[in-house]
Scaffold this motif. Structure first.
Motif, mmCIF file in Angstrom:
data_model
loop_
_atom_site.group_PDB
_atom_site.id
_atom_site.type_symbol
_atom_site.label_atom_id
_atom_site.label_comp_id
_atom_site.label_asym_id
_atom_site.label_seq_id
_atom_site.Cartn_x
_atom_site.Cartn_y
_atom_site.Cartn_z
ATOM 1 N N THR A 51 5.138 -10.744 16.706
ATOM 2 C CA THR A 51 5.138 -10.421 15.179
ATOM 3 C C THR A 51 4.081 -10.074 14.573
ATOM 4 O OG1 THR A 51 6.524 -12.558 15.055
ATOM 5 C CG2 THR A 51 5.596 -11.868 12.951
ATOM 6 N N ARG A 52 3.986 -8.833 13.760
ATOM 7 C CA ARG A 52 3.159 -8.358 13.283
ATOM 8 C C ARG A 52 3.198 -8.742 11.569
ATOM 9 N NH1 ARG A 52 4.668 -5.230 17.352
ATOM 10 N NH2 ARG A 52 3.222 -4.547 18.802
ATOM 11 N N GLN A 53 2.159 -8.812 11.118
ATOM 12 C CA GLN A 53 2.118 -9.174 9.846
ATOM 13 C C GLN A 53 0.862 -8.409 8.938
ATOM 14 O OE1 GLN A 53 0.516 -13.029 8.618
ATOM 15 N NE2 GLN A 53 1.575 -13.011 6.695
ATOM 16 N N TYR A 54 1.110 -7.800 7.884
ATOM 17 C CA TYR A 54 0.354 -7.047 6.919
ATOM 18 C C TYR A 54 0.148 -7.639 5.703
ATOM 19 C CZ TYR A 54 1.850 -3.394 10.546
ATOM 20 O OH TYR A 54 2.103 -2.765 11.781
ATOM 21 N N GLN A 55 -1.045 -7.758 5.298
ATOM 22 C CA GLN A 55 -1.230 -8.370 3.966
ATOM 23 C C GLN A 55 -2.329 -7.483 3.170
ATOM 24 O OE1 GLN A 55 -3.560 -12.321 3.354
ATOM 25 N NE2 GLN A 55 -1.213 -12.979 3.569
ATOM 26 N N MET A 56 -1.811 -7.381 1.783
ATOM 27 C CA MET A 56 -2.489 -6.431 0.832
ATOM 28 C C MET A 56 -2.410 -6.936 -0.563
ATOM 29 S SD MET A 56 0.323 -3.544 0.993
ATOM 30 C CE MET A 56 0.392 -3.929 2.670
ATOM 31 N N GLU A 57 -3.186 -6.335 -1.591
ATOM 32 C CA GLU A 57 -2.969 -6.625 -2.644
ATOM 33 C C GLU A 57 -2.080 -5.656 -3.535
ATOM 34 O OE1 GLU A 57 -5.389 -6.968 -7.166
ATOM 35 O OE2 GLU A 57 -6.447 -5.944 -5.222
ATOM 36 N N GLN A 58 -1.077 -6.051 -4.154
ATOM 37 C CA GLN A 58 -0.079 -5.183 -5.114
ATOM 38 C C GLN A 58 0.081 -5.699 -6.443
ATOM 39 O OE1 GLN A 58 3.462 -4.774 -2.646
ATOM 40 N NE2 GLN A 58 2.668 -3.102 -1.617
ATOM 41 N N ASP A 59 -0.077 -5.078 -7.482
ATOM 42 C CA ASP A 59 -0.099 -5.151 -8.885
ATOM 43 C C ASP A 59 -0.788 -6.849 -9.195
ATOM 44 O OD1 ASP A 59 1.433 -3.052 -9.256
ATOM 45 O OD2 ASP A 59 3.007 -4.163 -8.430
ATOM 46 N N GLY A 60 -1.795 -7.089 -8.440
ATOM 47 C CA GLY A 60 -2.815 -8.297 -8.740
ATOM 48 C C GLY A 60 -2.178 -9.262 -7.914
ATOM 49 N N SER A 61 -1.232 -9.298 -7.272
ATOM 50 C CA SER A 61 -0.762 -10.336 -6.256
ATOM 51 C C SER A 61 -0.788 -10.016 -4.768
ATOM 52 C CB SER A 61 0.743 -10.738 -6.493
ATOM 53 O OG SER A 61 1.013 -10.969 -7.815
ATOM 54 N N ILE A 62 -0.949 -11.037 -3.935
ATOM 55 C CA ILE A 62 -1.109 -10.982 -2.480
ATOM 56 C C ILE A 62 0.270 -10.865 -1.897
ATOM 57 C CG2 ILE A 62 -2.169 -11.937 -0.549
ATOM 58 C CD1 ILE A 62 -4.197 -11.178 -2.737
ATOM 59 N N VAL A 63 0.516 -9.828 -1.144
ATOM 60 C CA VAL A 63 1.965 -9.637 -0.713
ATOM 61 C C VAL A 63 1.665 -9.625 0.836
ATOM 62 C CG1 VAL A 63 3.782 -7.959 -0.462
ATOM 63 C CG2 VAL A 63 2.509 -8.408 -2.763
ATOM 64 N N SER A 64 2.690 -10.171 1.602
ATOM 65 C CA SER A 64 2.692 -10.017 3.178
ATOM 66 C C SER A 64 4.152 -9.501 3.523
ATOM 67 C CB SER A 64 2.538 -11.349 3.672
ATOM 68 O OG SER A 64 1.181 -11.815 3.567
ATOM 69 N N TYR A 65 3.682 -8.465 4.521
ATOM 70 C CA TYR A 65 5.129 -7.888 5.290
ATOM 71 C C TYR A 65 4.864 -8.418 6.566
ATOM 72 C CZ TYR A 65 5.281 -4.812 1.035
ATOM 73 O OH TYR A 65 5.403 -4.376 -0.271
ATOM 74 N N MET A 66 6.173 -8.855 7.179
ATOM 75 C CA MET A 66 6.057 -9.353 8.461
ATOM 76 C C MET A 66 7.343 -8.634 9.305
ATOM 77 S SD MET A 66 5.574 -13.433 7.861
ATOM 78 C CE MET A 66 5.449 -13.763 9.860
#
Length: 285
Positions: A106-121
């Motif tokens: 499983t690969r997970q990418y995490q970043m800031e988007q529009d002031g929130s923390i978002v993860s894509y898995m």
């Protein structure tokens, strides 16, 4: 006359005496409280952390006279940057159940988007992407996750070994603590992990049954953490409670035992690295 002058000078020097050698000032002895402060100062100057998480768990499930044993091993390579915020994790999990072994990446990418923390898995080999928006903003994450703030909440219970040790040829201080369930919950929350776990599973976790003997290894020269080991005890009771809340009466008589659950965070480095970014197909989610 020159000889007389030299003799007189020698007598004067002897009479005055020679200055006693002075010893360099010594540092105060290291304490757990001081070491925690040194760790917080050192990590504050390192906005990037990379390392490897290893977990090994054995599970026994018994119901209606039938017993099933299961083993799980996980290795997760992680990279996290606070300036700017970005994270990446690649997890390889192997499960051994009923004589069959399966492996999932499983690969997970995490970043800031529009002031929130978002993860894509994404699970390797599939086109399915999961998007998770954590219930915390950037300011909360920065405040809770950096500088090992959670250690200050348990400093009174931390025990520092009397002498340093060698770990892979590196001199380290060793801090020990038996984290209780509530302290474990606070530590996960301070590291930004609990919010993601709740968002990912949609379940509430009762940490009250947990006891977690934990060992921290701190570089004696830089005061940067280089390894952490945890022996997680009481997970059987926790999992039984979770199954009961999920399935209800169907779990009556089911017993979950986790005789061994060990985790470590090692190979920790603080050098800048390029963090992988989420592929275009993931952002379409």
């Amino acid at each position: 006359r020159l000889l007389i002058f030299v003799l007189l000078l020698g007598l004067l020097l002897t009479a005055c005496g020679t200055p006693e050698p002075t010893e360099p000032p010594t540092e105060p002895p290291m304490t757990a409280e001081r070491l925690v402060q040194e760790v917080m100062t050192a990590t504050a100057e390192k906005p990037m952390t990379s390392g490897t998480v290893d977990m090994e768990m054995a599970v026994t499930i018994a119901a209606e006279g039938v017993t099933m044993e299961m083993g799980m091993n996980m290795t997760c390579v992680t990279m996290t940057s606070l300036e700017p915020y970005a994270g990446y994790a690649e997890m390889t999990m192997t499960m051994d159940m009923l004589g069959e072994q399966t492996t999932q990446i499983t690969r997970q990418y995490q970043m800031e988007q529009d002031g929130s923390i978002v993860s894509y898995m994404n699970v390797d080999g599939t086109n399915t992407w999961d998007k998770i928006v954590l219930d915390m903003d950037m300011d909360q994450l920065m405040q809770e996750s950096q500088n090992y703030n959670y250690l200050t909440q348990t400093v009174d219970a931390l025990q520092l070994d009397e002498s340093t040790q060698l770990l892979d040829g590196q001199e380290v201080y060793v801090l020990r603590i038996d984290l209780q369930g509530a302290q474990m919950q606070e530590a996960l929350q301070s590291m930004g992990m609990l919010q993601e776990l709740l968002a990912d599973t949609g379940m509430e976790f009762d940490f009250s049954a947990l006891t977690v003997p934990t060992v921290y290894y701190i570089d004696a020269g830089t005061y940067l953490p280089v390894r952490m080991e945890m022996d997680i005890q009481g997970m059987g009771e926790m999992m039984s409670g979770m199954l009961g809340s999920m399935i209800g009466e169907e779990t009556a008589g089911m017993q979950v035992d986790i005789p061994s659950f060990k985790a470590s965070y090692s190979k920790m480095t603080y050098d800048p690295v390029e963090i992988p970014t989420v592929p275009a197909e993931g952002k379409l989610k």
